[in-house]
Write a protein that holds these residues in place. Structure first.
Motif, PDB file in Angstrom:
ATOM      1  N   LEU A 256       0.691  -1.494   0.168  1.00 50.97           N
ATOM      2  CA  LEU A 256       0.218  -0.352   0.173  1.00 50.97           C
ATOM      3  C   LEU A 256       1.062   1.213  -0.029  1.00 50.97           C
ATOM      4  O   LEU A 256       0.712   2.047  -0.753  1.00 50.97           O
ATOM      5  CB  LEU A 256      -0.961   0.038   1.262  1.00 50.97           C
ATOM      6  CG  LEU A 256      -1.785  -1.122   1.670  1.00 50.97           C
ATOM      7  CD1 LEU A 256      -2.874  -0.954   2.591  1.00 50.97           C
ATOM      8  CD2 LEU A 256      -2.611  -1.485   0.280  1.00 50.97           C
ATOM      9  N   ASP A 257       2.230   1.201   1.143  1.00 55.53           N
ATOM     10  CA  ASP A 257       2.879   2.484   0.686  1.00 55.53           C
ATOM     11  C   ASP A 257       3.669   2.615  -0.650  1.00 55.53           C
ATOM     12  O   ASP A 257       3.654   4.094  -0.687  1.00 55.53           O
ATOM     13  CB  ASP A 257       4.191   1.931   1.454  1.00 55.53           C
ATOM     14  CG  ASP A 257       3.198   1.923   3.255  1.00 55.53           C
ATOM     15  OD1 ASP A 257       2.611   2.368   3.379  1.00 55.53           O
ATOM     16  OD2 ASP A 257       4.504   1.456   3.878  1.00 55.53           O
ATOM     17  N   LEU A 258       3.750   1.837  -1.319  1.00 54.85           N
ATOM     18  CA  LEU A 258       4.413   1.697  -2.313  1.00 54.85           C
ATOM     19  C   LEU A 258       2.850   2.137  -3.624  1.00 54.85           C
ATOM     20  O   LEU A 258       3.494   3.074  -4.482  1.00 54.85           O
ATOM     21  CB  LEU A 258       4.586   0.050  -2.882  1.00 54.85           C
ATOM     22  CG  LEU A 258       5.395   0.736  -4.505  1.00 54.85           C
ATOM     23  CD1 LEU A 258       6.701   1.925  -4.536  1.00 54.85           C
ATOM     24  CD2 LEU A 258       5.963  -0.375  -5.079  1.00 54.85           C
ATOM     25  N   LEU A 259       2.137   1.731  -3.489  1.00 57.54           N
ATOM     26  CA  LEU A 259       0.886   2.922  -4.063  1.00 57.54           C
ATOM     27  C   LEU A 259       0.937   3.642  -4.147  1.00 57.54           C
ATOM     28  O   LEU A 259       0.700   4.808  -5.487  1.00 57.54           O
ATOM     29  CB  LEU A 259      -0.579   1.662  -4.131  1.00 57.54           C
ATOM     30  CG  LEU A 259      -0.335   0.403  -4.743  1.00 57.54           C
ATOM     31  CD1 LEU A 259      -1.920   0.292  -4.311  1.00 57.54           C
ATOM     32  CD2 LEU A 259       0.011   0.022  -6.086  1.00 57.54           C
ATOM     33  N   GLU A 260       1.202   3.731  -3.117  1.00 54.58           N
ATOM     34  CA  GLU A 260       0.732   6.186  -2.544  1.00 54.58           C
ATOM     35  C   GLU A 260       2.447   6.251  -3.106  1.00 54.58           C
ATOM     36  O   GLU A 260       2.038   7.811  -3.486  1.00 54.58           O
ATOM     37  CB  GLU A 260       0.387   5.648  -1.430  1.00 54.58           C
ATOM     38  CG  GLU A 260      -0.294   5.434  -1.354  1.00 54.58           C
ATOM     39  CD  GLU A 260      -1.151   5.859   0.531  1.00 54.58           C
ATOM     40  OE1 GLU A 260      -1.859   6.558   0.462  1.00 54.58           O
ATOM     41  OE2 GLU A 260      -0.679   5.196   1.587  1.00 54.58           O
ATOM     42  N   THR A 261       2.945   5.423  -2.624  1.00 55.46           N
ATOM     43  CA  THR A 261       4.382   6.314  -3.408  1.00 55.46           C
ATOM     44  C   THR A 261       4.456   6.810  -4.855  1.00 55.46           C
ATOM     45  O   THR A 261       5.126   8.247  -5.574  1.00 55.46           O
ATOM     46  CB  THR A 261       5.266   5.900  -2.864  1.00 55.46           C
ATOM     47  OG1 THR A 261       5.673   5.799  -0.999  1.00 55.46           O
ATOM     48  CG2 THR A 261       6.847   6.559  -2.773  1.00 55.46           C
ATOM     49  N   MET A 262       3.971   5.912  -5.987  1.00 58.22           N
ATOM     50  CA  MET A 262       3.827   6.647  -6.863  1.00 58.22           C
ATOM     51  C   MET A 262       2.988   6.751  -7.693  1.00 58.22           C
ATOM     52  O   MET A 262       2.528   7.252  -8.609  1.00 58.22           O
ATOM     53  CB  MET A 262       3.840   4.647  -8.008  1.00 58.22           C
ATOM     54  CG  MET A 262       4.976   3.530  -7.586  1.00 58.22           C
ATOM     55  SD  MET A 262       5.197   2.604  -8.898  1.00 58.22           S
ATOM     56  CE  MET A 262       4.242   1.720  -8.205  1.00 58.22           C
ATOM     57  N   GLY A 263       2.112   7.583  -6.030  1.00 57.74           N
ATOM     58  CA  GLY A 263       1.355   8.684  -7.025  1.00 57.74           C
ATOM     59  C   GLY A 263      -0.262   7.996  -7.137  1.00 57.74           C
ATOM     60  O   GLY A 263      -1.299   8.995  -6.740  1.00 57.74           O
TER      61      GLY A 263
END
Length: 434
Positions: A256-263
């Motif tokens: 989930l963190d990565l998806l948000e980091t990718m915008g």
């Protein structure tokens, strides 16, 4: 109250085998340190969804995975060092036995210089505990911080265990429990479904006999992190709808963190409550969980079923992992033999079984390179749909889980760890690869 020191002390909680009480000891220690005013961060070694949920309740903070293969050396180091800057105590729960697997919990201990706290089930032994502890220490060898004896009959029994350890400190001991933490195997209860769980965690912390001086003697973990990986913003302006409830609960916080980091903007919805896929979703993620325990509710969730069919018909990218895949085939037959109609995006039937259907670390091929992850399920899929690819078992290189692509749907028993390949992840959710 224990005084805070500069930096975080860390231990890897391990044992000779599964079933020795690693999770109970880790949870008890996390809750005890937290109640003493320390900032606590817990990690789980190896792929796992259920133990981290329980340990999150014990520690009050998200529990991330550390795995030298799936997560990767650099990402493990960054997470540990970030935690060392922000907390006072770091607990890493091992997986299986200390030396089991490749990589093992012992490998993680060696790589980052984290000493091992050995949990020994002393319920059927006394002086032999010393032999077990010395064997765990010397076989690798590993740096052994000490021992926590579990299921101890009382002070006298604890004294015999302590004497047997010789030069190894008994850092703590936990008595036999009248009520145990919920078993954490596929198909059984989730921590959130256990009445009185917080009271049970408090009771474990109260009953943990703990040597604070031995804890303070542990070394402090280094704090200098490696540089962040720049993953860009390929999912900018993408709304990703994520199923999240008791039937769809296997979610790595790092994913989930990565998806948000990718915008990406994340929007959660509950198929169990018959909530439809959000109308503005540019992609849908159906994670694993326990749909087999909620077959009737899912089969009657008309809004959810029609909305996921509509999203599929309109070409919205859908990633369905394990339990998510089970919810979008034609039908799901539970362990009692009851068949429940599912959403029908993919032809076929899923049947629950007593025998393990898949277990282990795997890598799924993608145009952007392998995406690492794992599989663990007690069901089988019968489908006429031909697989478009297969994941690969680590170590052996043999064929792993089938990967199906039907229109905009990607479905498999494979659970992906998104940070292992951010470009592949963003492509699965419809990012423009140009």
């Amino acid at each position: 109250m224990m005084n805070r020191d500069a930096g975080a002390r860390a231990v890897l909680v391990a044992a000779m085998a599964s079933g020795q009480g690693k999770t109970s000891v880790t949870a008890a220690l996390a809750r005890k340190l937290l109640r003493q005013g320390l900032r606590v961060r817990v990690f789980k070694c190896g792929p796992d969804f259920i133990d981290p949920m329980l340990l999150e309740r014990a520690s009050g903070a998200p529990v991330h995975t550390l795995d030298l293969w799936m997560v990767g050396l650099d990402e493990c180091r960054r997470r540990l060092h970030d935690a060392a800057r922000e907390t006072d105590a770091i607990l890493i729960e091992g997986v299986m036995g200390l030396y089991d697997g490749a990589p093992s919990a012992a490998d993680l201990s060696h790589e980052f210089g984290v000493p091992v706290l050995a949990v020994i089930d002393a319920s059927a032994m006394a002086q032999t505990a010393g032999a077990v502890a010395r064997g765990l220490r010397d076989y690798g060898p590993v740096q052994l911080a000490g021992v926590v004896a579990n299921r101890v009959a009382g002070e006298g029994h604890a004294g015999m265990v302590a004497a047997s350890l010789r030069d190894i400190p008994l850092i703590g001991w936990l008595p036999q429990q009248d009520s145990a933490l919920p078993e954490r195997q596929l198909g059984l209860v989730l921590p959130g479904e256990v009445d009185g769980l917080d009271a049970l965690l408090d009771k474990l912390a109260d009953e943990l006999h703990f040597d604070e001086d031995a804890w303070k003697a542990l070394p402090v973990l280094p704090q200098s992190p490696p540089e962040w990986q720049d993953v860009g913003r390929p999912l900018e302006h993408h709304t990703i709808a994520i199923a999240r409830d008791a039937a769809f609960c296997f979610l790595y916080p790092a994913n989930l963190d990565l998806l948000e980091t990718m915008g990406a903007r994340l929007r959660y919805f509950s198929p169990l409550r018959d909530e439809p896929v959000p109308a503005d979703a540019a992609a849908v993620f159906l994670p694993g969980g326990y749909p087999e325990l909620h077959g009737e509710a899912l089969s009657k969730a008309a809004k959810w079923q029609s909305s996921i069919r509509a999203a599929h018909a309109h070409g919205v990218p859908i990633l369905a992992e394990c339990g998510g895949m089970m919810a979008v085939v034609d039908g799901l037959t539970d362990k009692e033999g009851r068949r429940w109609p599912m959403a029908g995006l993919m032809p076929g039937e899923v049947l629950m079984q007593e025998r393990l259907g898949g277990l282990g670390s795997q890598a799924m091929p993608t145009p952007q390179g392998p995406l690492r992850g794992h599989t663990f399920h007690y069901s089988r899929l019968e489908t006429p749909a031909p697989p478009q690819a297969h994941a690969v078992n680590t170590g052996t290189g043999t064929q792993g889980e089938a990967v199906f692509r039907i229109g905009s749907l990607t479905a498999s028993y494979f659970h992906a760890y998104f940070p292992s390949n951010p470009p592949a992840t963003s492509a699965l959710f419809g990012a423009d690869s140009s």
